[in-house]
Design an enzyme around this catalytic site. Structure first.
Site, PDB file in Angstrom:
ATOM      1  CE  LYS A  25      -3.895   8.447   7.853  1.00  0.00           C
ATOM      2  NZ  LYS A  25      -4.770   9.340   8.583  1.00  0.00           N
ATOM      3  N   GLY A  34     -16.440  24.760   3.802  1.00  0.00           N
ATOM      4  CA  GLY A  34     -16.697  23.322   3.646  1.00  0.00           C
ATOM      5  C   GLY A  34     -17.810  22.870   4.555  1.00  0.00           C
ATOM      6  N   GLY A  80     -19.261  19.924   4.709  1.00  0.00           N
ATOM      7  CA  GLY A  80     -19.355  18.474   4.633  1.00  0.00           C
ATOM      8  C   GLY A  80     -19.764  17.932   5.991  1.00  0.00           C
ATOM      9  CE  LYS A  81     -17.735  12.121   6.362  1.00  0.00           C
ATOM     10  NZ  LYS A  81     -17.354  12.414   4.953  1.00  0.00           N
ATOM     11  CB  VAL A  82     -16.023  18.178   9.908  1.00  0.00           C
ATOM     12  CG1 VAL A  82     -15.518  19.074  11.022  1.00  0.00           C
ATOM     13  CG2 VAL A  82     -15.412  16.785  10.036  1.00  0.00           C
ATOM     14  N   GLY A  83     -18.179  20.161   8.797  1.00  0.00           N
ATOM     15  CA  GLY A  83     -18.676  21.537   8.719  1.00  0.00           C
ATOM     16  C   GLY A  83     -20.144  21.655   9.121  1.00  0.00           C
TER      17      GLY A  83
HETATM   18  N1  LIG Z   1     -14.547  13.232   9.347  1.00  0.00           N
HETATM   19  C1  LIG Z   1     -13.684  13.203  10.332  1.00  0.00           C
HETATM   20  O1  LIG Z   1     -13.887  12.548  11.368  1.00  0.00           O
HETATM   21  C2  LIG Z   1     -12.408  14.007  10.252  1.00  0.00           C
HETATM   22  C3  LIG Z   1     -11.468  13.863  11.275  1.00  0.00           C
HETATM   23  C4  LIG Z   1     -10.302  14.637  11.247  1.00  0.00           C
HETATM   24  C5  LIG Z   1     -10.091  15.480  10.167  1.00  0.00           C
HETATM   25  N2  LIG Z   1     -11.015  15.585   9.167  1.00  0.00           N
HETATM   26  C6  LIG Z   1     -10.742  16.504   8.056  1.00  0.00           C
HETATM   27  O2  LIG Z   1     -11.764  17.497   8.013  1.00  0.00           O
HETATM   28  C7  LIG Z   1     -12.004  17.881   6.665  1.00  0.00           C
HETATM   29  C8  LIG Z   1     -13.472  17.677   6.344  1.00  0.00           C
HETATM   30  O3  LIG Z   1     -13.802  16.318   6.547  1.00  0.00           O
HETATM   31  P1  LIG Z   1     -15.280  15.785   6.266  1.00  0.00           P
HETATM   32  O4  LIG Z   1     -15.335  14.440   6.861  1.00  0.00           O
HETATM   33  O5  LIG Z   1     -16.263  16.821   6.645  1.00  0.00           O
HETATM   34  O6  LIG Z   1     -15.218  15.645   4.681  1.00  0.00           O
HETATM   35  P2  LIG Z   1     -16.425  15.789   3.647  1.00  0.00           P
HETATM   36  O7  LIG Z   1     -15.900  15.221   2.365  1.00  0.00           O
HETATM   37  O8  LIG Z   1     -17.691  15.278   4.219  1.00  0.00           O
HETATM   38  O9  LIG Z   1     -16.602  17.381   3.512  1.00  0.00           O
HETATM   39  C9  LIG Z   1     -15.727  18.218   2.829  1.00  0.00           C
HETATM   40  C10 LIG Z   1     -16.584  19.351   2.227  1.00  0.00           C
HETATM   41  O10 LIG Z   1     -15.704  20.321   1.679  1.00  0.00           O
HETATM   42  C11 LIG Z   1     -16.246  20.737   0.442  1.00  0.00           C
HETATM   43  N3  LIG Z   1     -15.186  21.329  -0.367  1.00  0.00           N
HETATM   44  C12 LIG Z   1     -14.236  20.705  -1.098  1.00  0.00           C
HETATM   45  N4  LIG Z   1     -13.453  21.612  -1.720  1.00  0.00           N
HETATM   46  C13 LIG Z   1     -13.910  22.835  -1.334  1.00  0.00           C
HETATM   47  C14 LIG Z   1     -13.511  24.161  -1.630  1.00  0.00           C
HETATM   48  N5  LIG Z   1     -12.480  24.423  -2.440  1.00  0.00           N
HETATM   49  N6  LIG Z   1     -14.212  25.169  -1.075  1.00  0.00           N
HETATM   50  C15 LIG Z   1     -15.253  24.936  -0.260  1.00  0.00           C
HETATM   51  N7  LIG Z   1     -15.687  23.695   0.049  1.00  0.00           N
HETATM   52  C16 LIG Z   1     -15.014  22.659  -0.483  1.00  0.00           C
HETATM   53  C17 LIG Z   1     -16.858  19.495  -0.144  1.00  0.00           C
HETATM   54  O11 LIG Z   1     -17.824  19.784  -1.150  1.00  0.00           O
HETATM   55  C18 LIG Z   1     -17.491  18.854   1.098  1.00  0.00           C
HETATM   56  O12 LIG Z   1     -18.821  19.322   1.287  1.00  0.00           O
HETATM   57  C19 LIG Z   1     -11.036  17.058   5.813  1.00  0.00           C
HETATM   58  O13 LIG Z   1      -9.847  17.788   5.613  1.00  0.00           O
HETATM   59  C20 LIG Z   1     -10.740  15.856   6.683  1.00  0.00           C
HETATM   60  O14 LIG Z   1      -9.480  15.277   6.388  1.00  0.00           O
HETATM   61  C21 LIG Z   1     -12.160  14.879   9.190  1.00  0.00           C
END
Ligand SMILES: NC(=O)c1ccc[n+]([C@@H]2O[C@H](COP(=O)([O-])OP(=O)(O)OC[C@H]3O[C@@H](n4cnc5c(N)ncnc54)[C@H](O)[C@@H]3O)[C@@H](O)[C@H]2O)c1
Length: 360
Positions: free
Chosen positions: A83, A183, A185-188
């Site tokens: 990393k 959450g 976001g992209k994953v959710g």
């Molecule tokens: N994108 C990937 O490929 C990937 C891979 C492995 C791990 N992750 C992990 O998964 C998680 C989500 O990643 P992502 O890419 O969807 O990120 P993202 O930034 O697209 O989504 C995160 C979401 O969480 C929301 N959020 C933040 N604080 C919050 C709270 N207190 N309560 C409710 N919602 C809240 C944000 O508004 C956002 O919509 C992160 O922890 C990231 O490290 C992501």
């Protein structure tokens, strides 16, 4: 330690290599941590973050690179763990020249370390870094990259959740279950789609108004609650943390009504004792770094020349890996996180040892 300004706090013993990179002209200060190359070149993202001091940056890169070794080992990849951190404010300090200077340092390691996106770095940044080094993944599709890794991250989380459902309820499906997604976001978002397709009902929360609007417009059947506290207290079967780290703390575990915790967020356990607390309350926790490995599987596939179907097949195997970890945890009477660590260490030792067989 203390190469830039101060004295490093954490002993890097255990890491193969820690590289401090500095380019005064662009303001680049980066640390690349290579924990292990037992299984192959180290792969892990670059975090661009305004650390308060050098110790904080160093500690973060040491923790994160170690975590990647375990994640990559359990993902079945022929890749070790590494990393990098760039110490600075991505909003203020990021520039083409700085990213390219960083790319040259990555190149100087000759392929011992492959980088990718992380907090504060994006696909477009990887395209810039790729102008100076071959050892970069997570590039845009136009540049031969895998694009947005959240697609297979969510797919892998869904597979891990299916394995947990089988373990607890006897059948590998979420049909008829109520899943709380924290959450959107992209994953959710992707995870919500898989859950609804499988016949689950979803209750969700997010702090972002645009994420909530997306849910109302795309999936009106999803119930939205005010905040994570309300979600945790809701009558749910599965809790899926998909926002920030530290989602599982003492208070959350005490109030959680779900039988299963499986989510995409990194570093879900607020402290190492939490997995034992979860187990004591009869809550099955699938370790985050096992179930969210779909993203690294997706970007790692770029090294072979990206093929989505091949990468998806690999991410689907997160079901089998999770199942094996849960079985081992039961057999050895340890929490799933401890079982996962044992499996990862076994693979690093057994497969890593093969390199001692001399090839002429
Ligand atoms: N994108 C990937 O490929 C990937 C891979 C492995 C791990 N992750 C992990 O998964 C998680 C989500 O990643 P992502 O890419 O969807 O990120 P993202 O930034 O697209 O989504 C995160 C979401 O969480 C929301 N959020 C933040 N604080 C919050 C709270 N207190 N309560 C409710 N919602 C809240 C944000 O508004 C956002 O919509 C992160 O922890 C990231 O490290 C992501």
């Amino acid at each position: 330690m203390g190469v830039f300004t101060s004295t490093g706090g954490q002993d890097p013993a255990g890491h193969e290599q820690v590289v401090f990179c500095q380019d005064r002209h662009t303001g680049l200060k980066a640390i690349i941590g290579i924990y292990s190359t037992a299984l192959g070149p180290a792969l892990g993202g670059t975090r661009f973050y305004p650390y308060t001091n050098e110790d904080a940056a160093l500690n973060d890169v040491l923790d994160l690179s170690r975590g990647m070794a375990y994640k990559n080992a359990l993902a079945g990849l022929d890749l070790g763990g590494g990393k990098a951190v760039i110490w600075g404010d991505p909003e203020l300090d990021k520039s083409e020249a700085l990213l390219r200077a960083y790319g040259r340092f990555v190149q100087s390691l000759g392929g011992r370390y492959y980088t990718a996106c992380d907090v504060g770095t994006y696909v477009a940044d990887m395209d810039v870094i790729a102008r100076e080094t071959r050892f970069v993944t997570g590039r845009s599709v136009e540049h031969g990259g895998a694009g947005d890794s959240s697609v297979l991250t969510a797919w892998g989380v869904f597979q891990g959740m299916r394995a947990a459902a089988e373990h607890v309820w006897g059948s590998p499906t979420l049909a008829g279950r109520r899943v709380g997604v924290a959450g959107l976001g992209k994953v959710g978002k992707h995870l919500t789609a898989h859950l609804l397709d499988d016949g689950a009902s979803v209750v969700a929360t997010d702090v972002s108004e645009s994420a909530l609007r997306w849910a109302r417009e795309t999936y009106p059947q999803v119930d939205l609650v005010a905040d994570t506290a309300a979600l945790v207290a809701a009558d749910i079967d599965v809790y899926a943390p998909c926002a920030l780290g530290g989602a599982l703390d003492d208070d959350t575990v005490a109030t959680l009504r779900a039988r299963v915790v499986t989510g995409g967020a990194n570093n879900q356990l607020a402290h190492p004792g939490i997995d034992k607390l979860l187990a004591d309350r009869g809550i099955l926790y699938t370790p985050d770094y096992v179930v969210n490995a779909g993203g690294v599987i997706q970007v790692a596939d770029e090294i072979e020349g990206f093929n989505f179907e091949r990468a998806k097949l690999r991410a689907t195997r997160i079901f089998d890996t999770t199942r094996e970890i849960l079985r081992l945890a039961d057999a050895e009477g340890v929490p799933p996180a401890a079982a996962a660590d044992r499996l990862a260490e076994r693979r690093m030792a057994e497969v890593g040892r093969l390199r001692t067989i001399h090839l002429s």
